[in-house]
Design a protein around this motif. Structure first.
Motif, short mmCIF file in Angstrom:
data_model
loop_
_atom_site.label_atom_id
_atom_site.label_comp_id
_atom_site.label_asym_id
_atom_site.label_seq_id
_atom_site.Cartn_x
_atom_site.Cartn_y
_atom_site.Cartn_z
N GLY A 73 1.00 -1.46 0.10
CA GLY A 73 -0.11 0.33 0.00
C GLY A 73 0.94 1.39 -0.38
N GLN A 74 2.01 1.15 -0.10
CA GLN A 74 2.86 2.36 -0.82
C GLN A 74 2.55 3.37 -1.60
N ASP A 75 2.51 4.08 -1.65
CA ASP A 75 3.49 4.89 -2.90
C ASP A 75 4.78 4.63 -3.28
N THR A 76 4.81 4.16 -4.51
CA THR A 76 6.28 4.19 -5.10
C THR A 76 6.32 4.21 -6.11
N SER A 77 5.60 6.07 -6.40
CA SER A 77 5.82 6.40 -7.37
C SER A 77 6.99 7.40 -7.35
N SER A 78 7.39 7.61 -6.22
CA SER A 78 8.39 9.01 -6.27
C SER A 78 9.89 8.66 -6.30
N PHE A 79 9.77 7.26 -6.41
CA PHE A 79 11.35 6.16 -6.04
C PHE A 79 11.47 5.51 -7.53
N ARG A 80 9.99 5.51 -8.08
CA ARG A 80 10.05 3.72 -8.89
C ARG A 80 10.48 3.94 -9.83
N GLY A 81 11.09 4.51 -10.37
CA GLY A 81 12.03 4.62 -12.02
C GLY A 81 13.63 4.41 -11.53
N TRP A 82 14.28 5.00 -10.11
CA TRP A 82 15.33 4.69 -9.79
C TRP A 82 15.93 3.81 -9.48
N VAL A 83 15.03 2.33 -9.47
CA VAL A 83 15.10 0.51 -9.01
C VAL A 83 16.43 0.70 -9.18
N TRP A 84 16.75 1.04 -11.13
CA TRP A 84 18.05 0.86 -11.46
C TRP A 84 19.23 1.31 -11.41
N LEU A 85 19.23 2.26 -10.37
CA LEU A 85 20.75 2.89 -9.20
C LEU A 85 20.17 3.25 -8.28
N VAL A 86 20.74 1.66 -7.92
CA VAL A 86 20.61 1.42 -6.82
C VAL A 86 20.69 1.91 -5.34
N PRO A 87 22.04 3.28 -4.68
CA PRO A 87 21.70 3.72 -4.34
C PRO A 87 21.25 4.39 -3.66
N VAL A 88 20.67 5.54 -5.75
CA VAL A 88 19.22 6.19 -5.27
C VAL A 88 17.53 5.90 -4.83
#
Length: 117
Positions: A73-88
């Motif tokens: 149920g978490q809103d992951t829209s703010s960091f979803r696109g960053w999964v490919w850049l792990v530290p971010v």
């Protein structure tokens, strides 16, 4: 949605150690490919022939963690696109969930450690 305190962080802690785990997996793959020949396997590791294993492990764990957060149920829209850049991704995740940066710092330390192993 679950609060940051009640989110299960098991996957993100495995991800925090993924640079070391990935290096270990690279060694296992090299030993399998070279039929246990330690010299050739070590040379393959020094030549970074299996670098993509660690990259895939990191990105896969990030995607899996993001999927679990979204399912909780978490809103992951703010960091979803960053999964490919792990530290971010780890930094943004901790910030969004109002958690400390321990897993981000651990990932950075493990990543730096891989240069000395």
């Amino acid at each position: 949605p679950l609060t940051g305190d009640s989110v299960n962080n098991t996957v993100v802690w495995v991800l925090a150690f993924a640079p070391i785990i990935g290096l270990f997996l690279e060694g296992i793959v090299a030993m399998i490919v070279y039929d246990g020949n330690e010299y050739r396997a070590e040379q393959a590791l020094l030549d970074a022939k299996y670098w993509y294993i660690t990259v895939l492990l990191n990105i896969g764990l990030s995607c899996f963690d993001e999927f679990r957060l979204k399912k909780a149920g978490q809103d992951t829209s703010s960091f979803r696109g960053w999964v490919w850049l792990v530290p971010v991704y780890l930094f943004q995740r901790a910030k969004r969930l109002k958690q400390n940066q321990a897993y981000f710092i651990t990932w950075m330390a493990c990543f730096a450690l891989t240069f000395f192993i």
